[in-house]
Design a protein around this motif. Structure first.
Motif, PDB file in Angstrom:
ATOM      1  N   SER A   1      23.888  44.284  -7.654  1.00  0.00           N
ATOM      2  CA  SER A   1      24.759  44.396  -8.814  1.00  0.00           C
ATOM      3  C   SER A   1      25.526  43.086  -9.045  1.00  0.00           C
ATOM      4  CB  SER A   1      25.748  45.560  -8.623  1.00  0.00           C
ATOM      5  OG  SER A   1      25.054  46.782  -8.511  1.00  0.00           O
ATOM      6  N   LEU A   2      25.949  42.457  -7.955  1.00  0.00           N
ATOM      7  CA  LEU A   2      26.680  41.196  -8.078  1.00  0.00           C
ATOM      8  C   LEU A   2      25.766  40.072  -8.548  1.00  0.00           C
ATOM      9  CD1 LEU A   2      28.941  41.337  -4.881  1.00  0.00           C
ATOM     10  CD2 LEU A   2      29.643  41.680  -7.253  1.00  0.00           C
ATOM     11  N   LYS A   3      24.469  40.134  -8.202  1.00  0.00           N
ATOM     12  CA  LYS A   3      23.549  39.081  -8.631  1.00  0.00           C
ATOM     13  C   LYS A   3      23.340  39.095 -10.152  1.00  0.00           C
ATOM     14  CE  LYS A   3      19.853  37.946  -6.494  1.00  0.00           C
ATOM     15  NZ  LYS A   3      20.139  36.509  -6.199  1.00  0.00           N
ATOM     16  N   MET A   4      23.608  40.247 -10.755  1.00  0.00           N
ATOM     17  CA  MET A   4      23.419  40.333 -12.196  1.00  0.00           C
ATOM     18  C   MET A   4      24.581  39.696 -12.966  1.00  0.00           C
ATOM     19  SD  MET A   4      21.998  44.252 -12.400  1.00  0.00           S
ATOM     20  CE  MET A   4      21.856  44.183 -14.171  1.00  0.00           C
ATOM     21  N   ILE A   5      25.649  39.394 -12.255  1.00  0.00           N
ATOM     22  CA  ILE A   5      26.806  38.778 -12.908  1.00  0.00           C
ATOM     23  C   ILE A   5      26.561  37.272 -13.045  1.00  0.00           C
ATOM     24  CG2 ILE A   5      29.287  38.354 -12.726  1.00  0.00           C
ATOM     25  CD1 ILE A   5      29.525  40.937 -11.143  1.00  0.00           C
ATOM     26  N   ASP A   6      26.941  36.743 -14.153  1.00  0.00           N
ATOM     27  CA  ASP A   6      26.772  35.298 -14.388  1.00  0.00           C
ATOM     28  C   ASP A   6      28.153  34.684 -14.650  1.00  0.00           C
ATOM     29  OD1 ASP A   6      25.541  32.875 -14.710  1.00  0.00           O
ATOM     30  OD2 ASP A   6      25.048  33.226 -16.830  1.00  0.00           O
ATOM     31  N   PRO A   7      28.611  33.776 -13.848  1.00  0.00           N
ATOM     32  CA  PRO A   7      27.913  33.195 -12.687  1.00  0.00           C
ATOM     33  C   PRO A   7      27.910  34.149 -11.501  1.00  0.00           C
ATOM     34  CG  PRO A   7      30.113  32.303 -12.818  1.00  0.00           C
ATOM     35  CD  PRO A   7      29.959  33.182 -14.050  1.00  0.00           C
ATOM     36  N   GLU A   8      26.893  34.015 -10.655  1.00  0.00           N
ATOM     37  CA  GLU A   8      26.700  34.876  -9.467  1.00  0.00           C
ATOM     38  C   GLU A   8      27.790  34.597  -8.453  1.00  0.00           C
ATOM     39  OE1 GLU A   8      23.518  35.267  -5.821  1.00  0.00           O
ATOM     40  OE2 GLU A   8      22.788  34.674  -7.808  1.00  0.00           O
ATOM     41  N   PRO A   9      28.461  35.645  -7.973  1.00  0.00           N
ATOM     42  CA  PRO A   9      29.492  35.451  -6.944  1.00  0.00           C
ATOM     43  C   PRO A   9      28.880  34.908  -5.653  1.00  0.00           C
ATOM     44  CG  PRO A   9      29.711  37.594  -7.980  1.00  0.00           C
ATOM     45  CD  PRO A   9      28.394  37.035  -8.426  1.00  0.00           C
ATOM     46  N   ALA A  10      29.699  34.250  -4.888  1.00  0.00           N
ATOM     47  CA  ALA A  10      29.205  33.631  -3.659  1.00  0.00           C
ATOM     48  C   ALA A  10      28.842  34.659  -2.597  1.00  0.00           C
ATOM     49  CB  ALA A  10      30.240  32.659  -3.115  1.00  0.00           C
ATOM     50  N   PHE A  11      29.560  35.765  -2.573  1.00  0.00           N
ATOM     51  CA  PHE A  11      29.313  36.743  -1.497  1.00  0.00           C
ATOM     52  C   PHE A  11      28.233  37.754  -1.869  1.00  0.00           C
ATOM     53  CE2 PHE A  11      32.753  38.256  -4.141  1.00  0.00           C
ATOM     54  CZ  PHE A  11      32.433  39.568  -4.395  1.00  0.00           C
ATOM     55  N   ALA A  12      27.579  37.566  -3.026  1.00  0.00           N
ATOM     56  CA  ALA A  12      26.491  38.485  -3.381  1.00  0.00           C
ATOM     57  C   ALA A  12      25.345  38.366  -2.405  1.00  0.00           C
ATOM     58  CB  ALA A  12      26.025  38.202  -4.804  1.00  0.00           C
ATOM     59  N   ARG A  13      25.005  37.107  -2.042  1.00  0.00           N
ATOM     60  CA  ARG A  13      23.921  36.922  -1.070  1.00  0.00           C
ATOM     61  C   ARG A  13      24.303  37.475   0.299  1.00  0.00           C
ATOM     62  NH1 ARG A  13      19.514  33.993  -1.564  1.00  0.00           N
ATOM     63  NH2 ARG A  13      20.328  33.104  -3.505  1.00  0.00           N
ATOM     64  N   THR A  14      25.579  37.398   0.639  1.00  0.00           N
ATOM     65  CA  THR A  14      26.034  37.954   1.922  1.00  0.00           C
ATOM     66  C   THR A  14      25.857  39.476   1.947  1.00  0.00           C
ATOM     67  OG1 THR A  14      27.650  36.163   2.112  1.00  0.00           O
ATOM     68  CG2 THR A  14      27.978  38.104   3.509  1.00  0.00           C
ATOM     69  N   MET A  15      26.160  40.140   0.831  1.00  0.00           N
ATOM     70  CA  MET A  15      25.987  41.585   0.754  1.00  0.00           C
ATOM     71  C   MET A  15      24.509  41.968   0.889  1.00  0.00           C
ATOM     72  SD  MET A  15      29.043  42.845   0.408  1.00  0.00           S
ATOM     73  CE  MET A  15      28.789  44.468  -0.241  1.00  0.00           C
ATOM     74  N   LEU A  16      23.634  41.177   0.244  1.00  0.00           N
ATOM     75  CA  LEU A  16      22.207  41.471   0.360  1.00  0.00           C
ATOM     76  C   LEU A  16      21.718  41.271   1.789  1.00  0.00           C
ATOM     77  CD1 LEU A  16      20.877  39.846  -2.941  1.00  0.00           C
ATOM     78  CD2 LEU A  16      21.118  42.283  -2.414  1.00  0.00           C
ATOM     79  N   THR A  17      22.202  40.211   2.441  1.00  0.00           N
ATOM     80  CA  THR A  17      21.802  39.970   3.831  1.00  0.00           C
ATOM     81  C   THR A  17      22.257  41.114   4.733  1.00  0.00           C
ATOM     82  OG1 THR A  17      21.969  37.587   3.459  1.00  0.00           O
ATOM     83  CG2 THR A  17      21.978  38.347   5.743  1.00  0.00           C
ATOM     84  N   ALA A  18      23.484  41.598   4.538  1.00  0.00           N
ATOM     85  CA  ALA A  18      23.982  42.717   5.336  1.00  0.00           C
ATOM     86  C   ALA A  18      23.178  43.982   5.064  1.00  0.00           C
ATOM     87  CB  ALA A  18      25.461  42.949   5.042  1.00  0.00           C
ATOM     88  N   GLY A  19      22.790  44.171   3.789  1.00  0.00           N
ATOM     89  CA  GLY A  19      21.990  45.348   3.460  1.00  0.00           C
ATOM     90  C   GLY A  19      20.644  45.340   4.143  1.00  0.00           C
ATOM     91  N   TRP A  20      19.944  44.205   4.130  1.00  0.00           N
ATOM     92  CA  TRP A  20      18.654  44.122   4.816  1.00  0.00           C
ATOM     93  C   TRP A  20      18.815  44.245   6.332  1.00  0.00           C
ATOM     94  CZ3 TRP A  20      14.879  45.421   2.099  1.00  0.00           C
ATOM     95  CH2 TRP A  20      14.750  45.060   0.770  1.00  0.00           C
ATOM     96  N   LEU A  21      19.948  43.772   6.846  1.00  0.00           N
ATOM     97  CA  LEU A  21      20.197  43.932   8.280  1.00  0.00           C
ATOM     98  C   LEU A  21      20.346  45.412   8.648  1.00  0.00           C
ATOM     99  CD1 LEU A  21      20.769  42.729  11.070  1.00  0.00           C
ATOM    100  CD2 LEU A  21      23.185  42.510  10.405  1.00  0.00           C
ATOM    101  N   PHE A  22      21.078  46.133   7.831  1.00  0.00           N
ATOM    102  CA  PHE A  22      21.207  47.580   8.088  1.00  0.00           C
ATOM    103  C   PHE A  22      19.875  48.304   7.866  1.00  0.00           C
ATOM    104  CE2 PHE A  22      25.828  46.939   7.684  1.00  0.00           C
ATOM    105  CZ  PHE A  22      26.258  47.688   8.769  1.00  0.00           C
ATOM    106  N   GLY A  23      19.027  47.783   6.994  1.00  0.00           N
ATOM    107  CA  GLY A  23      17.700  48.358   6.833  1.00  0.00           C
ATOM    108  C   GLY A  23      16.874  48.237   8.100  1.00  0.00           C
ATOM    109  N   ALA A  24      16.955  47.060   8.741  1.00  0.00           N
ATOM    110  CA  ALA A  24      16.243  46.876  10.010  1.00  0.00           C
ATOM    111  C   ALA A  24      16.798  47.821  11.078  1.00  0.00           C
ATOM    112  CB  ALA A  24      16.362  45.427  10.464  1.00  0.00           C
TER     113      ALA A  24
END
Length: 270
Positions: A124-147
């Motif tokens: 959801s944060l990646k869809m915001i322009d400009p993209e927030p800096a912590f959007a990639r951090t949230m995605l990384t945490a999400g994939w970590l919890f997926g593993a």
């Protein structure tokens, strides 16, 4: 069905008395002392007499029976104590197994929930322009919890397989027949032999020798006897009534009814 029972014979041992009695009657042709079976008394009559005198028969093996019951009770008390200890140990093991099962179930659920939340927020944060800096951090945490979710699922499946294998081995061990201890087997056999040789067989031999003799030996009813007992009197003689004496009947003659005499007019009253 027992007509009477020995006062000291436990309920669980009464079927054994019946089996010994039936065995003795069934193999009577193999025993010379019972060769007269069927001449004056048949097997069913003897069985009825023996059941009625079961207190006398079992008393002949009272010492062996008391020893047998004592050994059996001691073994039962020992088995109950061992079972109680096993239950306590099993309770502790079940507590540990229960905690592991809870963790195995909750871990994939919690990890999967966290994965969905972080990924949803990150994209959801990646869809915001400009993209927030912590959007990639949230995605990384999400994939970590997926593993972590995948790892927790694997751990849960392995735990279920181990539990199933352990329970199957326990069930097989429980179904195996428990051997009877030698001491209990010897005590039981000694009581059976004493009951048969000192109680049942002498009773049957004496009953066949003289069915009406022996203290306490009931004499069976004669098979040919009628069902209605003799009450000591005869039935009244009911006969049909005889002809009555022909006495003199009162004589009478029927009244003489004559027609009235109707005269002429000269007979009219003045």
């Amino acid at each position: 069905m027992h007509m009477t029972s020995a006062p000291h014979l436990l309920t669980e041992d009464r079927p054994e008395f019946d089996r010994l009695l039936d065995e003795a009657l069934r193999t009577a042709d193999e025993r010379p002392e019972l060769a007269t079976l069927g001449e004056r008394l048949n097997a069913e009559q003897l069985r009825t007499m023996a059941l009625s005198a079961s207190a006398l028969l079992t008393a002949a093996a009272a010492a062996e029976y008391d020893h047998y019951v004592k050994v059996r009770e001691e073994l039962r008390e020992g088995a109950l104590t061992a079972s109680a200890s096993g239950i306590e140990d099993g309770t502790d093991q079940e507590d540990g197994a229960g905690a592991s099962a809870v963790i195995a179930v909750l871990a994939p659920v919690l990890a999967g929930t966290a994965m969905l939340i972080f990924l949803l927020v990150g994209y959801s944060l990646k869809m915001i322009d400009p993209e927030p800096a912590f959007a990639r951090t949230m995605l990384t945490a999400g994939w970590l919890f997926g593993a972590l979710t995948v790892a927790a699922l694997l751990f849960a499946v392995i735990g279920l397989l181990v539990t199933a294998i352990r329970n199957s081995s326990t069930e097989v061990a429980a179904e195996e027949a428990v051997p009877i201890p030698d001491e209990l087997s010897r005590a039981r056999e000694a009581w059976r032999n004493a009951l048969l040789e000192r109680g049942i067989m002498p009773f049957l031999r004496d009953a066949l020798a003289d069915p009406s003799a022996g203290s306490g030996y009931p004499v069976p009813r004669t098979p040919g006897a009628g069902r209605i007992p003799n009450l000591g009197y005869t039935r009244p003689d009911f006969t049909s009534p005889g002809p009555r004496s022909q006495g003199s009947r009162p004589g009478y003659t029927p009244p003489d009814f004559t027609s009235p005499d109707f005269g002429g007019p000269e007979h009219e009253t003045e």
